[in-house]
Motif scaffolding. Sequence first.
Motif, short mmCIF file in Angstrom:
data_model
loop_
_atom_site.label_atom_id
_atom_site.label_comp_id
_atom_site.label_asym_id
_atom_site.label_seq_id
_atom_site.Cartn_x
_atom_site.Cartn_y
_atom_site.Cartn_z
N PRO A 202 0.82 -1.22 0.00
CA PRO A 202 0.00 0.00 0.00
C PRO A 202 0.85 1.27 0.00
N ALA A 203 0.24 2.36 -0.40
CA ALA A 203 0.90 3.67 -0.36
C ALA A 203 1.17 4.04 1.09
N SER A 204 2.21 4.86 1.30
CA SER A 204 2.53 5.25 2.66
C SER A 204 3.14 6.65 2.71
N PHE A 205 2.95 7.30 3.84
CA PHE A 205 3.56 8.60 4.10
C PHE A 205 5.06 8.39 4.24
N PRO A 206 5.87 9.31 3.70
CA PRO A 206 7.33 9.13 3.82
C PRO A 206 7.75 9.11 5.29
N GLY A 207 8.41 8.05 5.70
CA GLY A 207 8.83 7.94 7.09
C GLY A 207 7.85 7.16 7.95
N GLY A 208 6.70 6.78 7.38
CA GLY A 208 5.72 5.97 8.11
C GLY A 208 4.74 6.76 8.96
N GLU A 209 3.98 6.03 9.75
CA GLU A 209 2.92 6.64 10.55
C GLU A 209 3.45 7.59 11.62
N LYS A 210 4.61 7.26 12.20
CA LYS A 210 5.19 8.15 13.22
C LYS A 210 5.54 9.51 12.61
N ALA A 211 6.10 9.50 11.41
CA ALA A 211 6.45 10.75 10.71
C ALA A 211 5.18 11.51 10.33
N MET A 212 4.13 10.78 9.94
CA MET A 212 2.87 11.44 9.58
C MET A 212 2.25 12.10 10.81
N THR A 213 2.28 11.42 11.94
CA THR A 213 1.75 12.00 13.17
C THR A 213 2.53 13.26 13.53
N ALA A 214 3.83 13.23 13.41
CA ALA A 214 4.66 14.41 13.69
C ALA A 214 4.31 15.55 12.74
N TYR A 215 4.13 15.23 11.45
CA TYR A 215 3.75 16.25 10.46
C TYR A 215 2.43 16.90 10.87
N ILE A 216 1.46 16.09 11.24
CA ILE A 216 0.14 16.62 11.60
C ILE A 216 0.23 17.47 12.86
N GLN A 217 0.94 17.01 13.87
CA GLN A 217 1.07 17.79 15.10
C GLN A 217 1.74 19.14 14.85
N LYS A 218 2.69 19.16 13.93
CA LYS A 218 3.40 20.40 13.63
C LYS A 218 2.57 21.35 12.76
N ASN A 219 1.76 20.82 11.85
CA ASN A 219 1.12 21.65 10.83
C ASN A 219 -0.37 21.91 11.00
N LEU A 220 -1.05 21.11 11.80
CA LEU A 220 -2.49 21.31 11.96
C LEU A 220 -2.78 22.55 12.79
N LYS A 221 -3.71 23.35 12.32
CA LYS A 221 -4.12 24.56 13.03
C LYS A 221 -5.62 24.45 13.31
N TYR A 222 -5.96 24.26 14.57
CA TYR A 222 -7.37 24.14 14.95
C TYR A 222 -8.04 25.48 14.64
N PRO A 223 -9.06 25.51 13.79
CA PRO A 223 -9.69 26.78 13.42
C PRO A 223 -10.31 27.50 14.63
N GLN A 224 -10.02 28.77 14.78
CA GLN A 224 -10.51 29.54 15.93
C GLN A 224 -12.04 29.52 16.04
N PRO A 225 -12.80 29.66 14.93
CA PRO A 225 -14.26 29.60 15.07
C PRO A 225 -14.74 28.26 15.66
N SER A 226 -14.06 27.18 15.30
CA SER A 226 -14.43 25.87 15.85
C SER A 226 -14.10 25.79 17.33
N ILE A 227 -12.96 26.36 17.72
CA ILE A 227 -12.60 26.41 19.14
C ILE A 227 -13.64 27.22 19.90
N ASN A 228 -13.96 28.41 19.37
CA ASN A 228 -14.92 29.29 20.04
C ASN A 228 -16.28 28.63 20.21
N ASN A 229 -16.67 27.79 19.26
CA ASN A 229 -17.98 27.14 19.30
C ASN A 229 -17.93 25.74 19.93
N GLY A 230 -16.76 25.35 20.42
CA GLY A 230 -16.63 24.06 21.08
C GLY A 230 -16.82 22.87 20.16
#
Length: 124
Positions: free
Chosen positions: A28-56
Amino acid sequence: MKKILSIFASLAIAGTAMAQTAKSDTIPASFPGGEKAMTAYIQKNLKYPQPSINNGIEGVVNVKFIVKTDGALDKLSIVRLVDPDLEAEAIRLVKGMPAWKPATVEGKPVDSESNLEVVFTLPE
């Protein structure tokens, strides 16, 4: 900057190779570096939208996409609708990913379909 949310991602291979039958020599296709690298990428790059935070608003956004033979991601779509702001962020996040390692059948790269679940959780 301290993260104010917990982020989890899981990769689910929806289809092995499009227009191909499943074989024992299919990788199967895979993220470069595997799932651990993908999790690190997401933790570094994901930005929780402020309107969603404000509305819970929390939720799991399931993004479906094609991994092309060159590793490029194509035909991104939302499978599970949650909230427009969370969905837009999940799409932005996946679009920004580096090229994936494509799926192979009998050692040859093939287009394949994958899913990524992006979990948005507010702190308690």
